[in-house]
Design an enzyme around this catalytic site. Structure first.
Site, PDB file in Angstrom:
ATOM      1  N   GLU A 231      28.882  47.384  47.319  1.00 13.93           N
ATOM      2  CA  GLU A 231      29.936  48.399  47.448  1.00 13.93           C
ATOM      3  C   GLU A 231      29.679  49.382  48.578  1.00 13.93           C
ATOM      4  O   GLU A 231      28.646  50.054  48.630  1.00 13.93           O
ATOM      5  CB  GLU A 231      30.105  49.173  46.139  1.00 13.93           C
ATOM      6  CG  GLU A 231      31.258  50.159  46.198  1.00 13.93           C
ATOM      7  CD  GLU A 231      31.621  50.765  44.854  1.00 13.93           C
ATOM      8  OE1 GLU A 231      32.584  51.563  44.808  1.00 13.93           O
ATOM      9  OE2 GLU A 231      30.964  50.436  43.855  1.00 13.93           O
ATOM     10  N   LYS A 249      36.571  48.645  41.421  1.00 19.27           N
ATOM     11  CA  LYS A 249      36.893  48.862  40.012  1.00 19.27           C
ATOM     12  C   LYS A 249      37.560  47.604  39.505  1.00 19.27           C
ATOM     13  O   LYS A 249      38.623  47.207  39.997  1.00 19.27           O
ATOM     14  CB  LYS A 249      37.831  50.064  39.817  1.00 19.27           C
ATOM     15  CG  LYS A 249      37.116  51.354  39.511  1.00 19.27           C
ATOM     16  CD  LYS A 249      36.372  51.277  38.209  1.00 19.27           C
ATOM     17  CE  LYS A 249      35.405  52.452  38.059  1.00 19.27           C
ATOM     18  NZ  LYS A 249      34.145  52.004  37.461  1.00 19.27           N
TER      19      LYS A 249
END
Length: 433
Positions: A231, A249
């Site tokens: 990420e 997410k």
């Protein structure tokens, strides 16, 4: 090495033939400040970096240290989650330094696409820059074959029973129903000790076949970090003023059967729950970036893209902005930290709820960042990350995995998501699936 730092005034660079960055890092693993920012060579991780022997370390002055022109390039930093959470939580036990910084006069940059290595030396004058470049180039000759060692830990026990996590998730769902918040990322922790003679770099070697865009190893003194993070938290180009963040997410486990694996990815892509969860964090990051962005420049460029990694599929969106002319790295980190994807919405309240259910996180879900020669920032979110501390000759480790809890979350499913996310680290540490 802490104290007043003198700026780099000269730089020498050379381009030399390709060597595998992990092998070069393995040859430097015993040096002070050993650093390996090891990417997967993909679109988000074109370059890897290897260095050692910083000429300055510090961090007690906080992010304002990054306003010093002498720390405008060649710097690596780790900003712990709790440093950014403390304004919401109030005083808590400090389990890791809020900020760790190190400046590297010599560094190797590996371009996975062009298959070249750029040797960079920095110094107060041309002679010292040349000497630093010579030292960095000599590291290439120290490369060793980086074979995966046996599992360095016997066990990786959870710090709390699964039932405690199920109860925490249920409590957060109840808080959401009462209107207290919309989403919170709640984590579980595992900890243990490495075998005698094993060290954190062994974990990095065992993750080599699962390389992520923002993989990293960093050791300073008696502390070390191993991250296999996919990420991106932030990039910032001071020339164009462009900021980018790519919050994750939404997660599904990978499957060995290709048809089942594709079905899991398709399910994630079409999931109304996961898309809503992702969109909440996109809106949160847009709000955070607006604090330092020129008016009207914050935009969600891409929404709900699938990224597939060795053990999980993720749902990822991209938010960009143009920074105001007076914005620097310190301003950007202060405005956006901790990362929205691992806190929740509203952010301040989510951080308070997290603190009610978790001990301090330390470096996990903080950020590891690098400031390059052009002043550009690249910062990861420290998920898929284990931290290590050396005590009485043995390395102790701690690793966490979390899940975003929303109104229609199922506690058992969220528990299973944490198991999927910790899988690669568990296998690297203990050999057990």
């Amino acid at each position: 090495m802490s104290g007043r730092i003198q700026p780099f005034l000269a730089t020498e660079t050379r381009v030399v033939p390709w060597r595998e960055p992990l092998s070069v890092a393995a040859g430097l693993r015993g040096l002070e400040g050993a650093l390996a920012l090891l990417s997967d060579g993909g679109p988000l991780g074109r370059r890897s970096f290897v260095a050692a022997e910083p000429d300055w370390t510090g961090g007690e002055g906080g992010l304002d240290l990054l306003r010093d022109p002498a720390l405008s390039r060649g710097v690596v930093g780790l900003h712990a989650y709790d440093a950014g959470a403390r304004p919401a939580t109030g005083p808590r036990e400090q389990v890791w330094p809020d900020l760790m910084l190190a400046r590297y006069p010599a560094i190797l940059a590996f371009d996975h696409r062009d298959r070249t290595v750029t040797v960079t030396g920095r110094g107060s004058d041309a002679a010292s820059a040349r000497a630093a470049a010579d030292r960095a180039e000599a590291w290439l000759a120290e490369a060793v074959e980086a074979a995966a060692p046996p599992p360095p830990a016997l066990a990786m026990p959870p710090e709390a029973l699964p039932e405690a996590y199920l109860a925490a998730v249920a409590d957060v769902i109840a808080r959401i129903a009462s209107g207290e918040l919309f989403q919170a990322n709640i984590a579980r922790a595992w900890s243990g000790e490495l075998r005698a003679g094993a060290d954190p770099f062994d974990v990095m070697l065992r993750l080599a076949d699962r390389a992520a865009a923002y993989g990293a190893f960093w050791r300073l003194g008696d502390r070390a970090l191993v991250s296999n993070s996919p990420e991106l938290f932030l990039t910032f180009d001071p020339a164009s003023r462009r900021i980018e963040t790519r919050p994750i997410k939404g997660t599904r486990p990978r499957h060995a059967d290709p048809a089942r694996d594709a079905a899991l990815a398709a399910d994630l892509r079409s999931s109304a729950k996961d898309r809503a969860e992702n969109l909440m964090i996109v809106d949160l990051m847009r709000n955070d970036l607006s604090r330092v962005a020129a008016p009207g420049t914050v935009a969600a460029d891409r929404l709900f893209e699938i990224e597939s990694h060795p053990t999980v599929h993720h749902l990822v969106s991209t938010v960009t902005a143009t920074a105001r002319p007076d914005t620097g790295v310190a301003d950007l980190l202060a405005a956006t930290f901790p990362p929205g994807s691992i806190t929740g919405a509203p952010k301040h309240q989510a951080i308070k709820v997290i603190a009610a259910h978790e001990p301090p996180r330390g470096p996990w879900c903080g950020s590891l960042f690098h400031i390059g020669d052009d002043g550009a920032l690249t910062a990861s979110v420290l998920i898929r990350t284990a931290s290590f501390e050396l005590s009485e000759g043995r390395w102790r480790f701690r690793a966490l995995a979390g899940a975003g809890i929303v109104a229609d979350s199922d506690p058992a499913s969220e528990l299973a998501e944490t198991e999927a996310k910790i899988l690669a680290l568990r296998e690297a540490l203990t050999g057990a699936a």
